[in-house]
Motif scaffolding. Structure first.
Motif, PDB file in Angstrom:
ATOM      1  N   LYS A  27      -1.916 -13.559 -25.796  1.00 48.50           N
ATOM      2  CA  LYS A  27      -2.283 -12.652 -24.696  1.00 48.50           C
ATOM      3  C   LYS A  27      -1.234 -13.136 -23.791  1.00 48.50           C
ATOM      4  O   LYS A  27      -0.858 -14.232 -23.329  1.00 48.50           O
ATOM      5  CB  LYS A  27      -3.591 -13.286 -24.161  1.00 48.50           C
ATOM      6  CG  LYS A  27      -3.701 -12.076 -23.100  1.00 48.50           C
ATOM      7  CD  LYS A  27      -5.242 -12.538 -22.333  1.00 48.50           C
ATOM      8  CE  LYS A  27      -5.608 -11.444 -21.175  1.00 48.50           C
ATOM      9  NZ  LYS A  27      -6.902 -11.952 -20.473  1.00 48.50           N
ATOM     10  N   LYS A  28      -0.702 -11.636 -23.431  1.00 53.61           N
ATOM     11  CA  LYS A  28       0.566 -11.725 -22.270  1.00 53.61           C
ATOM     12  C   LYS A  28       0.142 -11.604 -20.785  1.00 53.61           C
ATOM     13  O   LYS A  28      -0.925 -10.921 -20.660  1.00 53.61           O
ATOM     14  CB  LYS A  28       1.416 -10.586 -22.559  1.00 53.61           C
ATOM     15  CG  LYS A  28       2.153 -10.626 -23.886  1.00 53.61           C
ATOM     16  CD  LYS A  28       3.109 -12.107 -24.039  1.00 53.61           C
ATOM     17  CE  LYS A  28       3.805 -11.787 -25.312  1.00 53.61           C
ATOM     18  NZ  LYS A  28       4.824 -12.943 -25.172  1.00 53.61           N
ATOM     19  N   ALA A  77       8.300 -21.652 -26.277  1.00 52.81           N
ATOM     20  CA  ALA A  77       8.598 -20.828 -27.211  1.00 52.81           C
ATOM     21  C   ALA A  77       7.190 -19.829 -27.113  1.00 52.81           C
ATOM     22  O   ALA A  77       7.161 -18.836 -27.455  1.00 52.81           O
ATOM     23  CB  ALA A  77       8.965 -20.989 -28.514  1.00 52.81           C
ATOM     24  N   ASP A  78       6.077 -20.465 -27.027  1.00 55.34           N
ATOM     25  CA  ASP A  78       4.948 -20.064 -27.209  1.00 55.34           C
ATOM     26  C   ASP A  78       4.357 -19.451 -26.026  1.00 55.34           C
ATOM     27  O   ASP A  78       3.474 -18.503 -26.221  1.00 55.34           O
ATOM     28  CB  ASP A  78       3.781 -20.893 -27.671  1.00 55.34           C
ATOM     29  CG  ASP A  78       4.111 -21.438 -29.212  1.00 55.34           C
ATOM     30  OD1 ASP A  78       4.945 -20.774 -29.899  1.00 55.34           O
ATOM     31  OD2 ASP A  78       3.618 -22.665 -29.462  1.00 55.34           O
ATOM     32  N   ALA A  79       4.704 -19.551 -24.822  1.00 55.62           N
ATOM     33  CA  ALA A  79       4.271 -19.188 -23.414  1.00 55.62           C
ATOM     34  C   ALA A  79       4.350 -17.654 -23.580  1.00 55.62           C
ATOM     35  O   ALA A  79       5.479 -17.164 -23.954  1.00 55.62           O
ATOM     36  CB  ALA A  79       4.899 -19.982 -22.371  1.00 55.62           C
ATOM     37  N   SER A  80       3.404 -16.890 -22.618  1.00 49.54           N
ATOM     38  CA  SER A  80       3.744 -15.613 -22.181  1.00 49.54           C
ATOM     39  C   SER A  80       5.295 -15.481 -21.395  1.00 49.54           C
ATOM     40  O   SER A  80       6.056 -14.556 -21.871  1.00 49.54           O
ATOM     41  CB  SER A  80       2.516 -14.947 -21.548  1.00 49.54           C
ATOM     42  OG  SER A  80       3.018 -13.852 -20.949  1.00 49.54           O
ATOM     43  N   HIS A  81       5.231 -16.285 -20.354  1.00 55.18           N
ATOM     44  CA  HIS A  81       6.347 -16.491 -19.839  1.00 55.18           C
ATOM     45  C   HIS A  81       6.875 -17.639 -19.217  1.00 55.18           C
ATOM     46  O   HIS A  81       5.961 -18.755 -19.206  1.00 55.18           O
ATOM     47  CB  HIS A  81       6.169 -15.591 -18.335  1.00 55.18           C
ATOM     48  CG  HIS A  81       5.875 -14.213 -18.360  1.00 55.18           C
ATOM     49  ND1 HIS A  81       4.792 -13.446 -18.873  1.00 55.18           N
ATOM     50  CD2 HIS A  81       6.829 -13.124 -18.043  1.00 55.18           C
ATOM     51  CE1 HIS A  81       4.818 -12.100 -18.887  1.00 55.18           C
ATOM     52  NE2 HIS A  81       6.155 -11.851 -18.309  1.00 55.18           N
ATOM     53  N   LEU A  82       8.167 -17.979 -19.198  1.00 49.06           N
ATOM     54  CA  LEU A  82       8.786 -19.270 -18.976  1.00 49.06           C
ATOM     55  C   LEU A  82       9.516 -18.908 -17.521  1.00 49.06           C
ATOM     56  O   LEU A  82      10.389 -18.324 -17.733  1.00 49.06           O
ATOM     57  CB  LEU A  82       9.742 -19.812 -20.064  1.00 49.06           C
ATOM     58  CG  LEU A  82      10.293 -21.021 -19.900  1.00 49.06           C
ATOM     59  CD1 LEU A  82       9.390 -22.374 -20.064  1.00 49.06           C
ATOM     60  CD2 LEU A  82      11.181 -21.218 -20.964  1.00 49.06           C
ATOM     61  N   LEU A 187       8.142 -24.057 -15.899  1.00 55.01           N
ATOM     62  CA  LEU A 187       6.784 -23.781 -15.825  1.00 55.01           C
ATOM     63  C   LEU A 187       6.658 -22.718 -16.838  1.00 55.01           C
ATOM     64  O   LEU A 187       6.907 -21.604 -16.744  1.00 55.01           O
ATOM     65  CB  LEU A 187       6.574 -23.171 -14.422  1.00 55.01           C
ATOM     66  CG  LEU A 187       5.124 -22.970 -14.056  1.00 55.01           C
ATOM     67  CD1 LEU A 187       4.097 -24.102 -14.331  1.00 55.01           C
ATOM     68  CD2 LEU A 187       4.897 -22.306 -12.752  1.00 55.01           C
ATOM     69  N   ALA A 188       5.657 -23.074 -17.826  1.00 58.23           N
ATOM     70  CA  ALA A 188       5.169 -21.920 -19.044  1.00 58.23           C
ATOM     71  C   ALA A 188       3.849 -21.509 -18.336  1.00 58.23           C
ATOM     72  O   ALA A 188       2.997 -22.121 -17.962  1.00 58.23           O
ATOM     73  CB  ALA A 188       4.869 -22.873 -20.243  1.00 58.23           C
ATOM     74  N   LEU A 189       3.931 -20.270 -18.554  1.00 59.22           N
ATOM     75  CA  LEU A 189       2.628 -19.506 -18.129  1.00 59.22           C
ATOM     76  C   LEU A 189       2.042 -18.458 -19.431  1.00 59.22           C
ATOM     77  O   LEU A 189       2.624 -18.101 -20.094  1.00 59.22           O
ATOM     78  CB  LEU A 189       3.117 -18.286 -17.240  1.00 59.22           C
ATOM     79  CG  LEU A 189       3.535 -19.203 -15.814  1.00 59.22           C
ATOM     80  CD1 LEU A 189       4.172 -17.838 -14.909  1.00 59.22           C
ATOM     81  CD2 LEU A 189       2.479 -20.008 -15.050  1.00 59.22           C
TER      82      LEU A 189
END
Length: 216
Positions: A27-28, A77-82, A187-189
Motif C-alpha cells: 500500500k502506498k 527498497a520495500d517502503a512506500s517512500h524513503l 526514514l522509511a514510510l
C-alpha cells in the motif's frame, strides 16, 4: 481543558501504536500525507533555526532497490517512500548570509537590523572545524527525524528510522556530495504488513516512567 486532554491522549495513543516497522505492505502513502510529514519536519526545532540539513524524498522503486542492495535494511527498497536526511558537510559564510536574508524577507525587516545576529552566528560556526559543524548539523537532522516519526504516527502511517546504510553509496547515487551534503539517517514510510511483520502485534516495551524519569 477537555479538548486539551483529548489531544494529549491521542498523542500518547499514537506513540503507543507506532513501532519500527520491519515489513511493509504494498500500500502506498498518499502524496498529501507525505507533504504533511515533510512540512512537520520543516517546522521542527533547529539550533539557531538554521536547518543545516536537507531532505531527499524518494518514491521511485527502482532507485530504492538500487539504494537498498546489499543492506540488511530491507525497508529501504520495500517502503512506500524513503526520506533521506542529509546534513551539511560544512557551514560557510554564504550559508549564514542566505539564512539572514531569509529571516529578513520572511519577517519583513532590513538585513542591516540583523547584523549583530549574523556576527554572533559567524563567531559560533565559522571558528569551528568542518567536522564539528557536520556533527552539529547531523544532530539537527535527528531532531527532525523525531518530529517526522511523531507526524507519521499521528497520521497512522508506519515508519522506520534507519542507520547502518552505505552513506557513501547514497551520497553518490543521490548527488549529495556536490551539494555539500552527507546522508546521516533514513526514514522509511508505508503501512505495516501485519501477516509478515513479527513485531506488528507485539506489546511495546518501555521502562516504567518512575525508572525512566527523575523529578527533582
Amino acid at each position: 481543558m477537555k479538548i486539551n486532554l483529548t489531544i494529549k491522549m491521542k498523542l500518547i495513543d499514537d506513540l503507543k501504536w507506532r513501532y519500527a516497522t520491519k515489513k511493509f505492505s504494498d500500500k502506498k502513502v498518499a502524496a498529501e500525507d507525505i507533504e504533511k510529514i515533510v512540512e512537520a519536519i520543516n517546522l521542527s526545532a533547529s539550533s539557531i533555526g538554521m536547518q543545516t540539513y536537507r531532505l531527499v524524498v524518494i518514491s521511485n522503486p527502482d532507485l530504492q532497490k538500487q539504494l537498498g542492495e546489499g543492506s540488511f535494511n530491507s525497508q529501504i527498497a520495500d517502503a512506500s517512500h524513503l526520506i533521506v536526511f542529509a546534513a551539511f558537510n560544512s557551514v560557510k559564510s554564504h550559508d549564514i548570509d542566505n539564512y539572514i536574508k531569509m529571516i529578513a524577507g520572511q519577517r519583513e525587516t532590513p538585513v542591516e537590523n540583523l547584523a549583530d545576529f549574523r556576527t554572533s552566528i559567524s563567531g559560533f560556526l565559522l571558528n569551528r572545524s568542518d567536522d564539528d559543524n557536520f556533527a552539529w548539523s547531523a544532530k539537527q537532522a535527528y531532531i527532525g527525524l523525531g518530529t517526522g516519526l511523531i507526524a507519521a504516527a499521528s497520521l497512522k502511517i508506519d515508519a522506520t528510522p534507519m542507520e547502518g546504510f552505505d552513506a557513501d553509496k547514497f551520497d553518490k547515487l543521490l548527488g549529495l556530495t556536490e551539494k555539500n551534503l552527507k546522508s546521516v539517517v533514513l526514514l522509511a514510510l508505508g503501512y505495516r504488513d501485519e501477516q509478515k511483520d513479527f513485531l506488528a502485534a507485539a506489546k511495546k516495551v518501555r521502562l516504567p516512567l518512575s525508572e525512566f524519569a527523575t523529578t527533582l
